[in-house]
Each structure stands twice: as C-alpha cells, then as structure tokens.
Design a protein around this motif. Sequence first.
Motif, PDB file in Angstrom:
ATOM      1  N   ASN A   1      23.257  69.688  -4.031  1.00 20.11           N
ATOM      2  CA  ASN A   1      22.792  69.339  -5.378  1.00 20.11           C
ATOM      3  C   ASN A   1      23.644  70.017  -6.451  1.00 20.11           C
ATOM      4  OD1 ASN A   1      21.104  67.931  -7.168  1.00 20.11           O
ATOM      5  ND2 ASN A   1      19.715  69.665  -7.381  1.00 20.11           N
TER       6      ASN A   1
ATOM      7  N   GLU B   1      29.819  64.463  -0.030  1.00 16.65           N
ATOM      8  CA  GLU B   1      28.518  64.565   0.638  1.00 16.65           C
ATOM      9  C   GLU B   1      28.036  66.009   0.669  1.00 16.65           C
ATOM     10  OE1 GLU B   1      25.022  63.569   2.764  1.00 16.65           O
ATOM     11  OE2 GLU B   1      26.357  62.498   1.390  1.00 16.65           O
TER      12      GLU B   1
ATOM     13  N   VAL C   1      28.701  69.479   6.648  1.00 17.31           N
ATOM     14  CA  VAL C   1      28.942  68.042   6.805  1.00 17.31           C
ATOM     15  C   VAL C   1      30.080  67.835   7.803  1.00 17.31           C
ATOM     16  CG1 VAL C   1      29.639  65.890   5.656  1.00 17.31           C
ATOM     17  CG2 VAL C   1      28.198  67.549   4.445  1.00 17.31           C
TER      18      VAL C   1
ATOM     19  N   ARG D   1      26.650  66.718  -2.680  1.00 13.82           N
ATOM     20  CA  ARG D   1      25.356  66.029  -2.850  1.00 13.82           C
ATOM     21  C   ARG D   1      24.248  66.794  -2.143  1.00 13.82           C
ATOM     22  NH1 ARG D   1      21.721  63.063  -0.551  1.00 13.82           N
ATOM     23  NH2 ARG D   1      22.721  63.218   1.498  1.00 13.82           N
ATOM     24  N   ARG D   2      24.514  67.261  -0.939  1.00 14.03           N
ATOM     25  CA  ARG D   2      23.482  67.981  -0.187  1.00 14.03           C
ATOM     26  C   ARG D   2      23.151  69.330  -0.822  1.00 14.03           C
ATOM     27  NH1 ARG D   2      24.952  66.933   6.268  1.00 14.03           N
ATOM     28  NH2 ARG D   2      25.162  64.662   6.101  1.00 14.03           N
TER      29      ARG D   2
ATOM     30  N   GLY E   1      29.030  75.595   1.124  1.00 11.72           N
ATOM     31  CA  GLY E   1      28.974  74.388   1.923  1.00 11.72           C
ATOM     32  C   GLY E   1      30.152  74.359   2.875  1.00 11.72           C
TER      33      GLY E   1
ATOM     34  N   GLU F   1      29.571  61.942   9.822  1.00  6.05           N
ATOM     35  CA  GLU F   1      28.350  61.591   9.095  1.00  6.05           C
ATOM     36  C   GLU F   1      28.613  60.843   7.792  1.00  6.05           C
ATOM     37  OE1 GLU F   1      26.497  65.751  10.871  1.00  6.05           O
ATOM     38  OE2 GLU F   1      26.900  65.564   8.719  1.00  6.05           O
TER      39      GLU F   1
ATOM     40  N   ALA G   1      24.726  73.729   3.148  1.00  2.95           N
ATOM     41  CA  ALA G   1      24.957  72.378   3.665  1.00  2.95           C
ATOM     42  C   ALA G   1      26.223  72.373   4.503  1.00  2.95           C
ATOM     43  CB  ALA G   1      25.097  71.383   2.523  1.00  2.95           C
TER      44      ALA G   1
END
Length: 212
Positions: free
Chosen positions: A152, A146, A129, A149-150, A102, A133, A127
Amino acid sequence: MEACVFDLDGVLVDSEPVWEEVRRAFVAEHGGTWQADTQSRLMGMSTAEWAAYLSELGVRMAPDEIARGVVDQMAERYRDEMPLLPGAVEAVRRASGHVTLGLASSSPRRLIDVVLDAAELKECFAATVSTEEVARGKPAPDGYLEAARRMNVDPRACVAVEDSSNGLRSAHAAGMRVIAVPHPRYPPAPDALALAWRVLPGLDALTLDLLS
C-alpha cells in the motif's frame, strides 16, 4: 522514501552461479544447446518464461516439466548450502526497523520461502512477490508494482535494490528510485546501470541515510 524493495537473486543470495550451473547442466542432459548469451537472457525471467526459453534451446521436455526439474535441483542445492551474500542479513535487518520492506523476485515462491526461512528474514518483509504471481517477469515492472500494491505504497516512494540489467530496468520502469549493487561475475549492461540512482560496492554500503 516510504519503502525499500529488495531483489533476491544476486542481491541477498549469491544464486546466479547456482542457477547457471543447474540450468546449463539440465539443458545439456536433455538434448539442448546452451548459447553464449543464455545466462544474461534468463536473468529476470519468470519461471514460465525461462522454462519456455530452455525448451526453445532444444530441451526435449514440456516447459512445466523443465521448471519442476530445475527448481527441484535448486532446492536440493540450497539444502546443501545457502549462499547468502556478505552483509545481506544485516542490511535487511538494519533497514527493517526504519522503512517498510518488500521483495520482488524472479525466483519461484518455493525458493523464496526456502531462502527467507533459512536466513530468518521472513518477518522483516511486509510483502514478497514472485514473478510467478504476476503477468510478466523482469524487465517488465509487474513484480515491483505488485510489491508496492501489497505494501500500500506509491511506487514513486520506494527504493529498489537490484543487481541485474533486467532487474534495474524493471524497478526503473515501475517508477522506483533504483540502487544498483552489481554482481562482479554478472555485471549489468551500461545502459541498464545508467538507470540507477546510486551504485554501491556491496550491501554494507546500503545505509539508512540512503533509504531516508
């Protein structure tokens, strides 16, 4: 560890000197006064946060106009030359085959995409971020949370790779294990560096053993 979350500025791309040059000149051109601690304060702020801060320095423009003007100049500089840090592309590609990747960056989405497209790394990240955002920029943990979370993934099962004081604080506050790769020109504060699980001299030292 299930995932590794990279910062962008100062970790993959040597953009902090460019940000400082562009914003310092922008402040001077538009009637503001750059302070001795301005650069360190700006590092990690979201676009809305740093634009508002430049307004407080006396720039005679609305924050959204400041943000648009500075980002336009940054994009132009990136088109002239993409200042990727040594080992950045190799480190991302090396890690991408073994853990989920990420990215949690304070850069606006427009510049994130410009860098990842130029480096041909976009497909390596599950992901990405921008702190545009989320509610708060670094040192708040919002961007890292975040990203997890994206992907998972539990943040506690993530390693974060950071360089700045606010970035180290942000990733640590998210519950991630933090690897620091300090920038020699903008070293993190000692208390922030103390939050790091490992301190590396460069991305070449980011081995698969560390990520596992």
